[in-house]
Design a protein around this motif. Sequence first.
Motif, PDB file in Angstrom:
ATOM      1  N   VAL A  39       0.845  -1.197   0.000  1.00  0.00           N
ATOM      2  CA  VAL A  39       0.000   0.000   0.000  1.00  0.00           C
ATOM      3  C   VAL A  39       0.879   1.245   0.000  1.00  0.00           C
ATOM      4  CG1 VAL A  39      -1.743   1.297   1.293  1.00  0.00           C
ATOM      5  CG2 VAL A  39      -1.871  -1.199   1.186  1.00  0.00           C
ATOM      6  N   THR A  40       1.969   1.189   0.737  1.00  0.00           N
ATOM      7  CA  THR A  40       2.889   2.321   0.837  1.00  0.00           C
ATOM      8  C   THR A  40       3.387   2.757  -0.530  1.00  0.00           C
ATOM      9  OG1 THR A  40       3.613   1.708   3.056  1.00  0.00           O
ATOM     10  CG2 THR A  40       5.130   3.042   1.762  1.00  0.00           C
ATOM     11  N   TRP A  41       3.761   1.809  -1.364  1.00  0.00           N
ATOM     12  CA  TRP A  41       4.295   2.121  -2.690  1.00  0.00           C
ATOM     13  C   TRP A  41       3.288   2.931  -3.504  1.00  0.00           C
ATOM     14  CZ3 TRP A  41       9.087   0.365  -4.774  1.00  0.00           C
ATOM     15  CH2 TRP A  41       9.272   0.592  -6.134  1.00  0.00           C
ATOM     16  N   LEU A 135      10.714   9.215  19.510  1.00  0.00           N
ATOM     17  CA  LEU A 135      10.718   8.651  18.166  1.00  0.00           C
ATOM     18  C   LEU A 135       9.335   8.101  17.810  1.00  0.00           C
ATOM     19  CD1 LEU A 135      14.102   6.700  18.164  1.00  0.00           C
ATOM     20  CD2 LEU A 135      13.652   8.962  17.203  1.00  0.00           C
ATOM     21  N   LEU A 136       8.684   7.485  18.793  1.00  0.00           N
ATOM     22  CA  LEU A 136       7.363   6.914  18.542  1.00  0.00           C
ATOM     23  C   LEU A 136       6.347   8.004  18.238  1.00  0.00           C
ATOM     24  CD1 LEU A 136       5.634   4.376  18.410  1.00  0.00           C
ATOM     25  CD2 LEU A 136       5.231   4.596  20.875  1.00  0.00           C
ATOM     26  N   TRP A 137       6.418   9.122  18.956  1.00  0.00           N
ATOM     27  CA  TRP A 137       5.504  10.227  18.702  1.00  0.00           C
ATOM     28  C   TRP A 137       5.687  10.767  17.286  1.00  0.00           C
ATOM     29  CZ3 TRP A 137       1.245  12.716  19.433  1.00  0.00           C
ATOM     30  CH2 TRP A 137       1.104  14.023  18.952  1.00  0.00           C
ATOM     31  N   VAL A 138       6.922  11.001  16.897  1.00  0.00           N
ATOM     32  CA  VAL A 138       7.187  11.523  15.554  1.00  0.00           C
ATOM     33  C   VAL A 138       6.679  10.546  14.497  1.00  0.00           C
ATOM     34  CG1 VAL A 138       9.016  12.118  13.918  1.00  0.00           C
ATOM     35  CG2 VAL A 138       9.136  12.934  16.275  1.00  0.00           C
ATOM     36  N   HIS A 139       6.947   9.276  14.704  1.00  0.00           N
ATOM     37  CA  HIS A 139       6.502   8.254  13.754  1.00  0.00           C
ATOM     38  C   HIS A 139       4.974   8.232  13.641  1.00  0.00           C
ATOM     39  CE1 HIS A 139       6.155   4.348  11.728  1.00  0.00           C
ATOM     40  NE2 HIS A 139       5.228   4.062  12.619  1.00  0.00           N
ATOM     41  N   CYS A 140       4.296   8.165  14.764  1.00  0.00           N
ATOM     42  CA  CYS A 140       2.832   8.049  14.747  1.00  0.00           C
ATOM     43  C   CYS A 140       2.171   9.302  14.180  1.00  0.00           C
ATOM     44  CB  CYS A 140       2.313   7.749  16.151  1.00  0.00           C
ATOM     45  SG  CYS A 140       2.707   6.082  16.730  1.00  0.00           S
ATOM     46  N   VAL A 166      -0.560   0.986   8.035  1.00  0.00           N
ATOM     47  CA  VAL A 166      -0.001   1.214   9.371  1.00  0.00           C
ATOM     48  C   VAL A 166       0.975   0.090   9.737  1.00  0.00           C
ATOM     49  CG1 VAL A 166      -0.546   1.439  11.829  1.00  0.00           C
ATOM     50  CG2 VAL A 166      -2.028   2.517  10.125  1.00  0.00           C
ATOM     51  N   ALA A 167       0.592  -1.135   9.437  1.00  0.00           N
ATOM     52  CA  ALA A 167       1.455  -2.280   9.750  1.00  0.00           C
ATOM     53  C   ALA A 167       2.753  -2.235   8.954  1.00  0.00           C
ATOM     54  CB  ALA A 167       0.711  -3.583   9.466  1.00  0.00           C
ATOM     55  N   GLU A 168       2.672  -1.836   7.689  1.00  0.00           N
ATOM     56  CA  GLU A 168       3.878  -1.763   6.864  1.00  0.00           C
ATOM     57  C   GLU A 168       4.898  -0.810   7.467  1.00  0.00           C
ATOM     58  OE1 GLU A 168       1.723  -2.636   2.523  1.00  0.00           O
ATOM     59  OE2 GLU A 168       2.440  -0.613   3.024  1.00  0.00           O
ATOM     60  N   HIS A 169       4.426   0.221   8.136  1.00  0.00           N
ATOM     61  CA  HIS A 169       5.356   1.243   8.616  1.00  0.00           C
ATOM     62  C   HIS A 169       5.996   0.929   9.962  1.00  0.00           C
ATOM     63  CE1 HIS A 169       5.602   4.106   5.421  1.00  0.00           C
ATOM     64  NE2 HIS A 169       4.403   3.648   5.085  1.00  0.00           N
ATOM     65  N   ARG A 170       5.760  -0.266  10.456  1.00  0.00           N
ATOM     66  CA  ARG A 170       6.624  -0.731  11.535  1.00  0.00           C
ATOM     67  C   ARG A 170       8.047  -0.898  11.012  1.00  0.00           C
ATOM     68  NH1 ARG A 170       3.386  -5.824  13.696  1.00  0.00           N
ATOM     69  NH2 ARG A 170       3.014  -5.985  11.455  1.00  0.00           N
ATOM     70  N   GLU A 171       8.157  -1.114   9.708  1.00  0.00           N
ATOM     71  CA  GLU A 171       9.482  -1.228   9.083  1.00  0.00           C
ATOM     72  C   GLU A 171      10.191   0.120   9.056  1.00  0.00           C
ATOM     73  OE1 GLU A 171      12.459  -3.684   7.192  1.00  0.00           O
ATOM     74  OE2 GLU A 171      10.757  -3.984   8.531  1.00  0.00           O
ATOM     75  N   SER A 172       9.492   1.180   8.708  1.00  0.00           N
ATOM     76  CA  SER A 172      10.127   2.503   8.726  1.00  0.00           C
ATOM     77  C   SER A 172      10.449   2.923  10.151  1.00  0.00           C
ATOM     78  CB  SER A 172       9.228   3.541   8.043  1.00  0.00           C
ATOM     79  OG  SER A 172       7.981   3.661   8.695  1.00  0.00           O
ATOM     80  N   ALA A 173       9.626   2.483  11.113  1.00  0.00           N
ATOM     81  CA  ALA A 173       9.919   2.763  12.515  1.00  0.00           C
ATOM     82  C   ALA A 173      11.211   2.082  12.942  1.00  0.00           C
ATOM     83  CB  ALA A 173       8.759   2.306  13.398  1.00  0.00           C
ATOM     84  N   ARG A 174      11.414   0.868  12.472  1.00  0.00           N
ATOM     85  CA  ARG A 174      12.669   0.157  12.778  1.00  0.00           C
ATOM     86  C   ARG A 174      13.871   0.939  12.266  1.00  0.00           C
ATOM     87  NH1 ARG A 174      16.149  -2.507   9.894  1.00  0.00           N
ATOM     88  NH2 ARG A 174      14.835  -2.494   8.022  1.00  0.00           N
ATOM     89  N   LEU A 175      13.735   1.537  11.094  1.00  0.00           N
ATOM     90  CA  LEU A 175      14.860   2.257  10.502  1.00  0.00           C
ATOM     91  C   LEU A 175      15.335   3.408  11.377  1.00  0.00           C
ATOM     92  CD1 LEU A 175      14.003   2.513   6.695  1.00  0.00           C
ATOM     93  CD2 LEU A 175      15.711   1.057   7.789  1.00  0.00           C
ATOM     94  N   VAL A 176      14.420   4.067  12.082  1.00  0.00           N
ATOM     95  CA  VAL A 176      14.825   5.212  12.901  1.00  0.00           C
ATOM     96  C   VAL A 176      15.201   4.811  14.319  1.00  0.00           C
ATOM     97  CG1 VAL A 176      13.455   6.824  11.536  1.00  0.00           C
ATOM     98  CG2 VAL A 176      12.457   5.787  13.588  1.00  0.00           C
ATOM     99  N   GLY A 177      15.141   3.500  14.625  1.00  0.00           N
ATOM    100  CA  GLY A 177      15.629   3.038  15.917  1.00  0.00           C
ATOM    101  C   GLY A 177      14.593   2.491  16.864  1.00  0.00           C
ATOM    102  N   LEU A 178      13.352   2.316  16.409  1.00  0.00           N
ATOM    103  CA  LEU A 178      12.298   1.786  17.268  1.00  0.00           C
ATOM    104  C   LEU A 178      12.209   0.267  17.149  1.00  0.00           C
ATOM    105  CD1 LEU A 178       9.518   4.443  16.619  1.00  0.00           C
ATOM    106  CD2 LEU A 178      10.475   3.883  18.859  1.00  0.00           C
ATOM    107  N   ASP A 179      11.767  -0.365  18.210  1.00  0.00           N
ATOM    108  CA  ASP A 179      11.451  -1.784  18.178  1.00  0.00           C
ATOM    109  C   ASP A 179      10.090  -1.922  17.505  1.00  0.00           C
ATOM    110  OD1 ASP A 179      10.624  -4.376  18.627  1.00  0.00           O
ATOM    111  OD2 ASP A 179      10.902  -4.326  20.802  1.00  0.00           O
ATOM    112  N   PRO A 180      10.000  -2.587  16.345  1.00  0.00           N
ATOM    113  CA  PRO A 180       8.713  -2.689  15.639  1.00  0.00           C
ATOM    114  C   PRO A 180       7.588  -3.256  16.500  1.00  0.00           C
ATOM    115  CG  PRO A 180      10.498  -3.469  14.245  1.00  0.00           C
ATOM    116  CD  PRO A 180      11.089  -3.250  15.601  1.00  0.00           C
ATOM    117  N   GLY A 181       7.936  -4.094  17.475  1.00  0.00           N
ATOM    118  CA  GLY A 181       6.912  -4.669  18.328  1.00  0.00           C
ATOM    119  C   GLY A 181       6.231  -3.659  19.237  1.00  0.00           C
TER     120      GLY A 181
END
Length: 307
Positions: A39-41, A135-140, A166-181
């Motif tokens: 969906v992101t693409w 980081l989580l605030w900025v991401h969300c 929303v689920a796909e962007h757990r991957e972008s969250a990982r990139l900035v240093g967040l635990d996707p879980g």
Amino acid sequence: MVVPASRLTACSGCDIVAAVAEASDTTEADPGLFGPQSVTWQAHGDPMMWIAGIRALYLQALHPRAVRGVMQNSDFRRDAWGRLMRTANFVGTTTYGTTEAAERAGARVRKIHSMLQATDPDTGERYGIDEPELLLWVHCAEIDSYLHVLRRSGFPLTDAHADRYVAEHRESARLVGLDPGTVPANRAQLAAYFETVRPELAAGDEARDVDDFLLRPPTHPLLVPAREVLWRRVAQLAYASLPPYAHELYGRPAPSSAAVTRRLRVAGTLLRCVPARLRWQLPPKHILRAMARLGPGVRPAPYKVGR
């Protein structure tokens, strides 16, 4: 691209060509972190992403610790355009670039954030701007803004598509240093997160500075009329699309929801009338590069969502 010498010694004639083609397929055809089936693409190629990005800035500024980290570590008022373009470049790279390029971009962001701190003016506390809650605030705030503006302006995303986004962007969250879980994986979890964090939000001095800049960004005197006619309308539309609690914190009455939806749909219709090939010529041309890498069939388009 380099073919290992051991492969070349075992090849002759067309075998060498085949070896080169095989090596090329494993590198140049890399679809990246999300790929054309995501969906992101499809969604990130939409021109309303720019208005969504401005909405995200307004929303992010309401977290005092997060916005303080930005204001104390950058000349936001002089380089806000640069910051906006760097964010757009990061989103474009992680969406349409190769996996390697996306990972490099994430590593660069993590390294920069790890070296920066901010100071609470009331308590004197020093804290890192890469704290997970910041980081989580900025991401969300970003993901909520992208999703909200796209859907409200007429981009065809069902609830299932939105949850998948929303689920796909757990991957972008990982990139900035967040635990996707620890990152919301669907709209319900995203809404629950905002309910939890709302007591921490406020429109402090830094948020007022961001608000003032977004309405009246510095520009050449000759361009001031254009800023008033064009840019201010874009910024006001992004602001108008904020949730009611954000309007309350900024101290301005929330406009009619129906009127805002109409304005977003009109803006979406007009911007989508601009030929995509023309829009995608803007630097750094992430989408055109992805099409050159993977073929013209991967061009993003609303009708491809969920196919």
